[in-house]
Motif scaffolding. Sequence first.
Motif, PDB file in Angstrom:
ATOM      1  N   THR A   1      -2.787  -2.351  -9.727  1.00 59.97           N
ATOM      2  CA  THR A   1      -3.678  -2.025  -8.712  1.00 59.97           C
ATOM      3  C   THR A   1      -4.405  -3.357  -8.397  1.00 59.97           C
TER       4      THR A   1
ATOM      5  N   LEU B   1       6.284  -1.736  -0.793  1.00 55.82           N
ATOM      6  CA  LEU B   1       6.722  -2.213  -2.257  1.00 55.82           C
ATOM      7  C   LEU B   1       8.196  -2.565  -1.952  1.00 55.82           C
TER       8      LEU B   1
ATOM      9  N   LEU C   1       3.649  -4.684 -10.783  1.00 56.61           N
ATOM     10  CA  LEU C   1       2.826  -3.934  -9.730  1.00 56.61           C
ATOM     11  C   LEU C   1       1.803  -3.726 -10.540  1.00 56.61           C
TER      12      LEU C   1
ATOM     13  N   SER D   1       0.764  -1.151   0.101  1.00 59.92           N
ATOM     14  CA  SER D   1       0.119  -0.019   0.108  1.00 59.92           C
ATOM     15  C   SER D   1       0.821   1.185  -0.060  1.00 59.92           C
ATOM     16  N   ASN D   2       2.228   1.080   0.043  1.00 61.12           N
ATOM     17  CA  ASN D   2       3.118   2.293  -0.006  1.00 61.12           C
ATOM     18  C   ASN D   2       4.478   1.806  -0.559  1.00 61.12           C
TER      19      ASN D   2
ATOM     20  N   TYR E   1      -2.387  -2.202  -3.789  1.00 63.80           N
ATOM     21  CA  TYR E   1      -1.618  -2.851  -4.867  1.00 63.80           C
ATOM     22  C   TYR E   1      -1.328  -4.294  -4.678  1.00 63.80           C
TER      23      TYR E   1
ATOM     24  N   ILE F   1       7.275   5.322  -9.996  1.00 64.91           N
ATOM     25  CA  ILE F   1       6.183   4.953  -9.534  1.00 64.91           C
ATOM     26  C   ILE F   1       5.745   5.818  -8.307  1.00 64.91           C
ATOM     27  N   LYS F   2       4.463   6.389  -8.567  1.00 66.36           N
ATOM     28  CA  LYS F   2       4.149   7.063  -7.354  1.00 66.36           C
ATOM     29  C   LYS F   2       2.715   6.335  -7.281  1.00 66.36           C
ATOM     30  N   LEU F   3       2.814   5.664  -5.795  1.00 68.09           N
ATOM     31  CA  LEU F   3       1.666   5.405  -5.118  1.00 68.09           C
ATOM     32  C   LEU F   3       0.672   6.194  -4.508  1.00 68.09           C
ATOM     33  N   GLU F   4      -0.686   6.011  -5.079  1.00 66.90           N
ATOM     34  CA  GLU F   4      -1.644   6.702  -4.404  1.00 66.90           C
ATOM     35  C   GLU F   4      -2.368   5.878  -3.011  1.00 66.90           C
TER      36      GLU F   4
END
Length: 362
Positions: A145, A130, A143, A125-126, A174, A167-170
């Motif tokens: 969603t 990861l 990776l 999730s962050n 994931y 990669i920018k995780l919202e």
Amino acid sequence: MSKSKTIGVLGGGQLAKMLCDSAKKMGYTSVILDPSSDACGKFSANLHLIKDYTDEKSLKEISELSGVITYEFENVPIESVEIIEKIGGNIPQGKTPLYLSQHRIREKNAVRDLGVKTAKYKQVSNIKDLKEALNEIGVPAILKTCSGGYDGKGQWKIKSESDLNNIKLESKEYILEEMVNFEKEVSCLVVRGTSGEVVNFPIGENIHKNGILNLTVVPAEISKRLEEKIIENSKKIIEKLGIVGPLGIEFFIAEEEIYFNEMAPRPHNSAHYTMDACNYSQFDIHLRAILGEKIPKIKLLKNVVMLNILGEDKEKLEKIQKSKKGIVHIYGKNSWEIGRKMGHVNFCGNDIDKLIELAKSF
């Protein structure tokens, strides 16, 4: 419209259109619920309810009009099914297939718990999650969603740790998956009736282009042992999970081993070949399954290569139509956008190598 002879469909895309075509062929009328006035399913349905999927008034209307209700894609809100069930509508598939297929971790866990092999995977999730997952799984990895992605969208390939910089995780969930070095991707469509009987369609070999299915070749060029194992695992999944209706399941093949990739509780793009190469199409059997009718044995009548037609393929389509060498199915969508599925072509015959060559020649 007679309720007992009317089929309701949640969703109005190309799968709904082809379901409604099958319904008409079987002597049924159909009604679709889709919020878009441009939904191409309207060209085959008898009635189009243009409302949101969770609009209670419309769900009540489709329930009152239809003897049985189904869904044409896996992202129909679970809430819609719950409302239909609450008001007494007949939706045999229920919400379980949607609950599983709308979340990749739930889906993978459910299949792994049945003893079906998957690639290694971890929920993240962050960025901290990861990096830890990447250390455990290794590279290359992919990776995704956990929900909402399709046709390569919502996915990132990670070939080295430096790729994490892009990669920018919202604030989403994931899944990081080991990238299997597979030789082939194949798919198997299985269908389970309300009485519990299960049938399978022939296994197709899938070839992708830019993350979107391009060709499906049937029969797949695989050993008899692998064919039997794929069918056995597919039937195990649909039976043990108690799923009613169609289930399209994708597998990777690597070193004579199979790995579950993903599944969808609906007609499958890779099984569009069934419309012209089998004694019954996937849409015919989908309807028979939810209607509680006896499901006939499926036969492949001729070898086939299915070619997807995308928004950028207008010239290709014109060449195919002029050649008169394939059976063309166009969905009637209003705008030809790059990457959008606009139709498909089935090339049928005896020599599979010549069919592949023909499909690639346009």
